[in-house]
Design a protein around this motif. Structure first.
Motif, short mmCIF file in Angstrom:
data_model
loop_
_atom_site.label_atom_id
_atom_site.label_comp_id
_atom_site.label_asym_id
_atom_site.label_seq_id
_atom_site.Cartn_x
_atom_site.Cartn_y
_atom_site.Cartn_z
N GLY A 19 0.77 -1.14 0.19
CA GLY A 19 0.07 -0.04 -0.11
C GLY A 19 0.89 1.19 -0.17
N CYS A 20 0.22 2.42 -0.58
CA CYS A 20 1.00 3.37 -0.42
C CYS A 20 -0.02 4.62 -1.02
CB CYS A 20 2.16 3.75 -1.35
SG CYS A 20 1.93 3.49 -3.12
N ARG A 21 -0.18 5.74 -0.40
CA ARG A 21 -1.14 6.74 -1.01
C ARG A 21 -1.01 6.99 -2.43
NH1 ARG A 21 -1.80 11.46 -1.81
NH2 ARG A 21 -1.18 13.30 -0.74
N GLU A 22 0.22 7.07 -3.15
CA GLU A 22 0.22 7.65 -4.37
C GLU A 22 1.25 6.82 -5.29
OE1 GLU A 22 0.96 11.64 -4.33
OE2 GLU A 22 3.24 11.43 -3.79
N ILE A 23 0.89 6.81 -6.59
CA ILE A 23 1.84 6.31 -7.32
C ILE A 23 2.14 7.06 -8.65
CG2 ILE A 23 2.38 4.24 -9.14
CD1 ILE A 23 0.68 2.62 -7.43
N TRP A 24 3.09 7.20 -9.15
CA TRP A 24 3.71 8.24 -10.39
C TRP A 24 3.92 7.35 -11.08
CZ3 TRP A 24 3.10 13.54 -10.17
CH2 TRP A 24 2.59 14.09 -8.93
N LEU A 25 3.60 7.21 -12.48
CA LEU A 25 4.17 6.57 -13.86
C LEU A 25 4.43 7.79 -14.67
CD1 LEU A 25 1.61 3.85 -14.01
CD2 LEU A 25 3.58 3.68 -12.85
N CYS A 26 5.72 7.64 -15.52
CA CYS A 26 6.15 8.81 -16.32
C CYS A 26 6.80 7.75 -17.59
CB CYS A 26 6.96 9.64 -15.64
SG CYS A 26 7.29 11.13 -16.57
N ASP A 27 6.33 8.22 -18.61
CA ASP A 27 7.13 7.67 -19.98
C ASP A 27 6.56 8.24 -21.12
OD1 ASP A 27 8.83 5.36 -20.83
OD2 ASP A 27 7.22 5.06 -21.94
N ALA A 31 -10.40 4.70 -2.71
CA ALA A 31 -10.70 5.87 -2.96
C ALA A 31 -9.78 7.23 -2.50
CB ALA A 31 -12.04 6.15 -2.39
N HIS A 32 -9.00 6.77 -1.49
CA HIS A 32 -8.01 8.11 -0.87
C HIS A 32 -6.80 7.76 -1.50
CE1 HIS A 32 -7.17 4.41 1.58
NE2 HIS A 32 -6.02 4.76 1.60
N ARG A 33 -6.55 6.97 -2.46
CA ARG A 33 -5.30 7.03 -3.32
C ARG A 33 -5.46 7.55 -4.65
NH1 ARG A 33 -3.81 0.56 -1.40
NH2 ARG A 33 -3.27 1.20 0.81
N LYS A 34 -4.12 7.72 -5.09
CA LYS A 34 -4.08 8.68 -6.42
C LYS A 34 -2.80 7.89 -7.37
CE LYS A 34 -3.68 13.16 -8.03
NZ LYS A 34 -3.61 14.58 -7.80
N LEU A 35 -3.29 7.84 -8.44
CA LEU A 35 -2.23 7.19 -9.44
C LEU A 35 -2.17 8.45 -10.59
CD1 LEU A 35 -0.59 5.22 -11.23
CD2 LEU A 35 -2.60 4.19 -12.24
N VAL A 36 -0.95 9.13 -10.61
CA VAL A 36 -0.78 10.08 -11.69
C VAL A 36 0.05 9.44 -12.89
CG1 VAL A 36 0.30 12.22 -12.12
CG2 VAL A 36 -0.58 11.86 -9.94
N VAL A 37 -0.49 9.57 -13.89
CA VAL A 37 0.11 9.01 -15.35
C VAL A 37 0.88 10.13 -16.08
CG1 VAL A 37 -0.01 7.62 -17.19
CG2 VAL A 37 -1.31 7.04 -15.04
N LEU A 38 1.97 10.30 -16.33
CA LEU A 38 2.47 11.55 -17.28
C LEU A 38 3.08 10.89 -18.53
CD1 LEU A 38 4.42 13.14 -14.46
CD2 LEU A 38 2.65 14.15 -15.66
N ALA A 39 2.44 11.44 -19.82
CA ALA A 39 3.23 10.59 -20.93
C ALA A 39 3.28 11.82 -21.85
CB ALA A 39 2.04 9.77 -21.44
N GLN A 98 -12.97 2.37 -14.68
CA GLN A 98 -13.40 1.91 -13.88
C GLN A 98 -12.98 2.85 -12.42
OE1 GLN A 98 -12.36 -2.32 -14.09
NE2 GLN A 98 -14.70 -2.66 -14.23
N TRP A 99 -11.66 3.07 -12.36
CA TRP A 99 -11.15 4.04 -11.40
C TRP A 99 -10.67 5.29 -11.82
CZ3 TRP A 99 -11.33 1.80 -6.63
CH2 TRP A 99 -11.46 0.44 -6.42
N SER A 100 -11.58 5.89 -12.54
CA SER A 100 -11.05 7.35 -12.82
C SER A 100 -11.12 8.26 -11.80
CB SER A 100 -12.27 7.83 -14.10
OG SER A 100 -13.59 7.78 -13.39
N HIS A 101 -11.62 8.11 -10.74
CA HIS A 101 -11.67 8.75 -9.63
C HIS A 101 -10.46 8.65 -8.90
CE1 HIS A 101 -12.98 5.01 -8.40
NE2 HIS A 101 -12.79 5.28 -7.09
N VAL A 102 -9.46 7.75 -9.16
CA VAL A 102 -8.27 7.67 -8.51
C VAL A 102 -7.11 7.67 -9.60
CG1 VAL A 102 -6.65 5.70 -7.66
CG2 VAL A 102 -9.19 5.75 -7.19
N VAL A 103 -7.25 7.78 -10.68
CA VAL A 103 -6.13 8.02 -12.09
C VAL A 103 -6.35 9.25 -12.49
CG1 VAL A 103 -5.28 7.06 -14.04
CG2 VAL A 103 -6.62 5.43 -12.32
N GLU A 104 -5.19 10.11 -12.39
CA GLU A 104 -5.12 11.24 -13.25
C GLU A 104 -4.05 11.23 -14.24
OE1 GLU A 104 -3.28 15.82 -12.24
OE2 GLU A 104 -3.90 14.45 -10.46
#
Length: 163
Positions: free
Chosen positions: A31-39, A62-70, A89-95
């Motif tokens: 577990g972790c509050r956020e994940i960042w993916l970048c490519d 719900a309280h977690r966040k995935l940030v994807v940068l491309a 499905q998880w649009s409320h978590v994924v930015e």
């Protein structure tokens, strides 16, 4: 019993992919509050694999966040349909954010889960990369991501409204 290394260099495509799979599994377990993916385009990431999407689904709350940068998301749609479905499905978590105008080599390629694991690809041609659990590596990775994030815009909506 030997301790797991805190920083390890990788030198092949298969090692890089295995490190990413392990990182996704690790965040699902730890577990972790956020994940960042970048490519640039995630074309050569295992995002669409069942195990990766399952790990993300176990992690997502719900309280977690995935940030994807491309730079663009064209290859994600074509190559990773399972991940695209997860994103819906998880649009409320994924930015998802895009940095459309970027100098060659300026877009970092990394997976960052602060406090858990950092996987960073330094040389995409030869797959020179590292995996680390060291806090200093996470801080450096987050600083590199912040530079990209500041120049990025929202992108890749979860749904497309049509007439």
């Amino acid at each position: 019993m030997t301790a797991e290394p805190t920083h390890r260099m990788l030198s092949s495509r298969s090692e890089f992919h295995e490190a990413l799979r392990a990182a996704f599994d690790r965040v699902a377990t730890a577990g972790c509050r956020e994940i960042w993916l970048c490519d640039t385009d995630f074309a050569d990431w295992p995002l669409g694999e069942i195990a990766v999407v399952d790990s993300l689904t176990r992690w997502a709350m719900a309280h977690r966040k995935l940030v994807v940068l491309a730079q663009h998301y064209d290859d994600i749609v074509r190559r990773h349909p399972r991940w695209v479905n997860f994103r819906r499905q998880w649009s409320h978590v994924v930015e998802c954010r895009a940095l459309e105008e970027v100098e060659p080599g300026a877009m970092p390629s990394m997976f960052l889960a602060p406090g858990v694991v950092t996987v960073r690809l330094f040389d995409p041609e030869h797959y020179r990369a590292s995996v680390s659990t060291e806090a200093a590596d996470a801080v450096r990775a987050k600083e590199a991501l912040d530079v990209v994030l500041q120049r990025s815009n929202e992108a890749f909506p979860a749904t497309t409204l049509g007439l």
